[in-house]
Design a protein around this motif. Structure first.
Motif, PDB file in Angstrom:
ATOM      1  N   ASP A  89     -16.344 -42.530  -4.220  1.00  0.00           N
ATOM      2  CA  ASP A  89     -15.252 -41.853  -3.736  1.00  0.00           C
ATOM      3  C   ASP A  89     -14.891 -40.721  -4.185  1.00  0.00           C
ATOM      4  N   VAL A  90     -13.929 -39.923  -3.611  1.00  0.00           N
ATOM      5  CA  VAL A  90     -13.547 -38.759  -3.957  1.00  0.00           C
ATOM      6  C   VAL A  90     -12.227 -38.425  -4.243  1.00  0.00           C
ATOM      7  N   LEU A  91     -11.594 -37.946  -5.165  1.00  0.00           N
ATOM      8  CA  LEU A  91     -10.379 -37.879  -5.401  1.00  0.00           C
ATOM      9  C   LEU A  91      -9.807 -36.362  -5.692  1.00  0.00           C
ATOM     10  N   ALA A  92      -9.292 -35.537  -4.535  1.00  0.00           N
ATOM     11  CA  ALA A  92      -8.998 -34.213  -4.749  1.00  0.00           C
ATOM     12  C   ALA A  92      -7.527 -34.080  -5.490  1.00  0.00           C
ATOM     13  N   GLY A  93      -7.537 -32.929  -6.290  1.00  0.00           N
ATOM     14  CA  GLY A  93      -6.354 -32.529  -6.776  1.00  0.00           C
ATOM     15  C   GLY A  93      -6.448 -31.124  -6.745  1.00  0.00           C
ATOM     16  N   PHE A  94      -5.572 -30.594  -7.572  1.00  0.00           N
ATOM     17  CA  PHE A  94      -5.341 -29.023  -7.663  1.00  0.00           C
ATOM     18  C   PHE A  94      -6.611 -28.334  -8.424  1.00  0.00           C
ATOM     19  N   HIS A  95      -7.209 -27.567  -8.012  1.00  0.00           N
ATOM     20  CA  HIS A  95      -8.318 -26.716  -8.511  1.00  0.00           C
ATOM     21  C   HIS A  95      -9.675 -27.588  -8.685  1.00  0.00           C
ATOM     22  N   ALA A  96      -9.727 -28.765  -8.347  1.00  0.00           N
ATOM     23  CA  ALA A  96     -10.648 -29.706  -8.389  1.00  0.00           C
ATOM     24  C   ALA A  96     -10.739 -30.839  -7.975  1.00  0.00           C
ATOM     25  N   ALA A  97     -12.082 -31.543  -7.791  1.00  0.00           N
ATOM     26  CA  ALA A  97     -12.142 -32.894  -6.981  1.00  0.00           C
ATOM     27  C   ALA A  97     -13.127 -33.535  -7.876  1.00  0.00           C
ATOM     28  N   ASP A 155     -22.563 -44.060 -12.137  1.00  0.00           N
ATOM     29  CA  ASP A 155     -22.990 -43.844 -13.497  1.00  0.00           C
ATOM     30  C   ASP A 155     -22.495 -42.586 -14.005  1.00  0.00           C
ATOM     31  N   SER A 156     -21.609 -41.762 -13.024  1.00  0.00           N
ATOM     32  CA  SER A 156     -21.075 -40.483 -13.728  1.00  0.00           C
ATOM     33  C   SER A 156     -19.978 -40.149 -12.849  1.00  0.00           C
ATOM     34  N   VAL A 157     -19.484 -39.163 -13.381  1.00  0.00           N
ATOM     35  CA  VAL A 157     -18.313 -38.347 -12.427  1.00  0.00           C
ATOM     36  C   VAL A 157     -18.901 -36.873 -12.110  1.00  0.00           C
ATOM     37  N   LEU A 158     -18.927 -36.618 -11.011  1.00  0.00           N
ATOM     38  CA  LEU A 158     -19.191 -35.260 -10.626  1.00  0.00           C
ATOM     39  C   LEU A 158     -17.885 -34.523 -10.330  1.00  0.00           C
ATOM     40  N   ILE A 159     -17.611 -33.411 -10.974  1.00  0.00           N
ATOM     41  CA  ILE A 159     -16.509 -32.791 -10.951  1.00  0.00           C
ATOM     42  C   ILE A 159     -16.802 -31.353 -10.295  1.00  0.00           C
ATOM     43  N   ARG A 160     -16.101 -31.098  -9.185  1.00  0.00           N
ATOM     44  CA  ARG A 160     -16.250 -29.880  -8.304  1.00  0.00           C
ATOM     45  C   ARG A 160     -14.991 -28.843  -8.505  1.00  0.00           C
ATOM     46  N   TYR A 161     -15.383 -27.639  -9.030  1.00  0.00           N
ATOM     47  CA  TYR A 161     -14.104 -26.962  -9.157  1.00  0.00           C
ATOM     48  C   TYR A 161     -14.030 -25.906  -7.981  1.00  0.00           C
ATOM     49  N   GLU A 162     -12.941 -25.594  -7.455  1.00  0.00           N
ATOM     50  CA  GLU A 162     -12.531 -24.833  -6.396  1.00  0.00           C
ATOM     51  C   GLU A 162     -12.874 -23.250  -6.928  1.00  0.00           C
ATOM     52  N   ARG A 163     -12.889 -22.455  -5.896  1.00  0.00           N
ATOM     53  CA  ARG A 163     -13.132 -20.996  -6.262  1.00  0.00           C
ATOM     54  C   ARG A 163     -12.049 -20.070  -5.669  1.00  0.00           C
ATOM     55  N   GLY A 164     -10.553 -20.702  -5.343  1.00  0.00           N
ATOM     56  CA  GLY A 164      -9.579 -19.874  -5.030  1.00  0.00           C
ATOM     57  C   GLY A 164      -9.121 -18.903  -6.087  1.00  0.00           C
ATOM     58  N   ILE A 165      -8.159 -18.156  -5.686  1.00  0.00           N
ATOM     59  CA  ILE A 165      -7.849 -17.072  -6.412  1.00  0.00           C
ATOM     60  C   ILE A 165      -6.916 -17.562  -7.816  1.00  0.00           C
ATOM     61  N   LYS A 169     -10.319 -19.021 -13.945  1.00  0.00           N
ATOM     62  CA  LYS A 169     -11.511 -18.531 -13.977  1.00  0.00           C
ATOM     63  C   LYS A 169     -12.714 -19.180 -14.726  1.00  0.00           C
ATOM     64  N   LEU A 170     -12.407 -19.982 -15.733  1.00  0.00           N
ATOM     65  CA  LEU A 170     -13.402 -20.851 -16.313  1.00  0.00           C
ATOM     66  C   LEU A 170     -13.849 -22.035 -15.212  1.00  0.00           C
ATOM     67  N   PHE A 171     -12.939 -22.562 -14.465  1.00  0.00           N
ATOM     68  CA  PHE A 171     -13.351 -23.447 -13.606  1.00  0.00           C
ATOM     69  C   PHE A 171     -14.432 -22.729 -12.453  1.00  0.00           C
ATOM     70  N   GLN A 172     -14.070 -21.524 -12.118  1.00  0.00           N
ATOM     71  CA  GLN A 172     -14.701 -20.752 -11.205  1.00  0.00           C
ATOM     72  C   GLN A 172     -16.216 -20.735 -11.613  1.00  0.00           C
ATOM     73  N   ALA A 173     -16.379 -20.246 -12.948  1.00  0.00           N
ATOM     74  CA  ALA A 173     -17.485 -19.926 -13.600  1.00  0.00           C
ATOM     75  C   ALA A 173     -18.354 -21.507 -13.834  1.00  0.00           C
ATOM     76  N   LEU A 174     -17.744 -22.328 -14.096  1.00  0.00           N
ATOM     77  CA  LEU A 174     -18.611 -23.564 -14.123  1.00  0.00           C
ATOM     78  C   LEU A 174     -19.025 -24.165 -12.784  1.00  0.00           C
ATOM     79  N   GLY A 175     -18.361 -23.895 -11.794  1.00  0.00           N
ATOM     80  CA  GLY A 175     -18.849 -24.411 -10.556  1.00  0.00           C
ATOM     81  C   GLY A 175     -18.577 -25.825 -10.302  1.00  0.00           C
ATOM     82  N   GLU A 176     -19.580 -26.632 -10.912  1.00  0.00           N
ATOM     83  CA  GLU A 176     -19.448 -28.325 -11.032  1.00  0.00           C
ATOM     84  C   GLU A 176     -20.005 -28.649 -12.084  1.00  0.00           C
ATOM     85  N   ARG A 177     -19.856 -29.801 -12.683  1.00  0.00           N
ATOM     86  CA  ARG A 177     -20.339 -30.585 -13.888  1.00  0.00           C
ATOM     87  C   ARG A 177     -20.362 -32.066 -13.444  1.00  0.00           C
TER      88      ARG A 177
END
Length: 289
Positions: free
Chosen positions: A3-11, A17-27, A31-39
């Protein structure tokens, strides 16, 4: 879970076996989240999960990484501001019940909570580079290079010349956030001693193994992933990161003191340092003459 749980700035995408964190690229996204992209964070890298009230009608779901599991968090050493914590997911308060469900599901899947023997979360990939106040730092995966700037580097660094440090000779990285006064990134030698008899560590602006940050130089979203990547490369080669021992710093050159006071004045004028902090730090610097 899938499942996907979307919040502010990330989902967060929950997998078996893991959690895939995708960060938004909004203004408005840090900036750290944007640089990381996803983890991708393996469940074995987590020690726990918490759900707490947030600000202005929000709740915060946070995964707690195990000590030693993530090179980014190890390099940060607790210096990240709350809003830049890559393990926090901020959600509207009306989604608290759903967030609690996922928190319970994760807790049921977690195992060991102690310090890990290796990094379990991938570090940012090389090549990486950033511009510091006194030079340019670059990392190609096997060595770190510092190329000094004629406008910011101290005479000590100019005399030493540009530097290249193979990962094989490093024992760790010390990162002091650029959001703090006198931030820097220092490379620690592999054979550094953790005893009181260790040689005095020079000020970062006098150390050819360090680059110093400044207003607009070495921002968190560039310098922290850089530090994490180097730290991961060091660990992969089997070198332990020594803990630096505070030692008395040598007295500085008056010209260098004047330069630091000028930089302090820039921070003060930019509103990043209060009147009290400016006066106090200026007095400290003058006392070193």
């Amino acid at each position: 879970m899938g499942d996907v749980l979307a919040g502010f700035h990330a989902a967060w995408e929950f997998e078996s076996d893991s959690v895939l964190i995708r960060y938004e690229r909004g203004i408005r996204t840090p900036k750290l989240f944007q640089a990381l992209g996803e983890r991708r964070v393996p469940l074995e890298a987590l020690a726990g999960v918490t759900l707490t009230p947030g600000r202005r009608g929000t709740v915060v779901l946070r995964a707690e990484p195990r000590p030693g599991a993530d090179p980014l968090m190890e390099a940060a050493a607790g210096q990240l501001k709350e809003g830049c914590d890559p393990y926090r997911l901020v959600l509207p308060a009306e989604r608290e019940t759903l967030a609690e469900y996922y928190a319970d599901e994760l807790r049921g899947l977690l195992g060991e909570t102690g310090k890990t023997e290796r990094y379990l979360v991938a570090a940012p990939e090389a090549p990486l580079q950033f511009k510091a106040y006194d030079g340019k730092a670059s990392f190609d995966g096997t060595s770190v290079s510092f190329r000094w700037s004629w406008t910011g580097a101290s005479s000590t660094k100019w005399k030493a010349g540009d530097q290249t440090y193979p990962v094989a000779g490093l024992g760790g990285v010390e990162w002091r956030s650029p959001e703090l006064f006198e931030g820097y990134l220092r490379l620690l030698p592999r054979d550094a001693s953790a005893t009181a008899a260790a040689p005095a560590v020079p000020q970062a602006d006098q150390d050819p193994a360090a680059v110093v940050f400044g207003l607009g130089y070495g921002p968190v979203h560039e310098s922290l992933p850089f530090a994490a990547a180097v730290l991961a490369a060091v660990r992969e080669r089997g070198a332990g990161a020594p803990v630096p021992v505070p030692v008395p710093a040598p007295r500085r050159d008056p010209a260098d003191i004047a330069e630091r006071i000028r930089h302090l004045g820039e921070l003060h004028q930019a509103g990043l340092v209060t009147d009290e902090e400016f006066s106090s730090k200026k007095a400290e610097l003058l006392a070193e003459l």
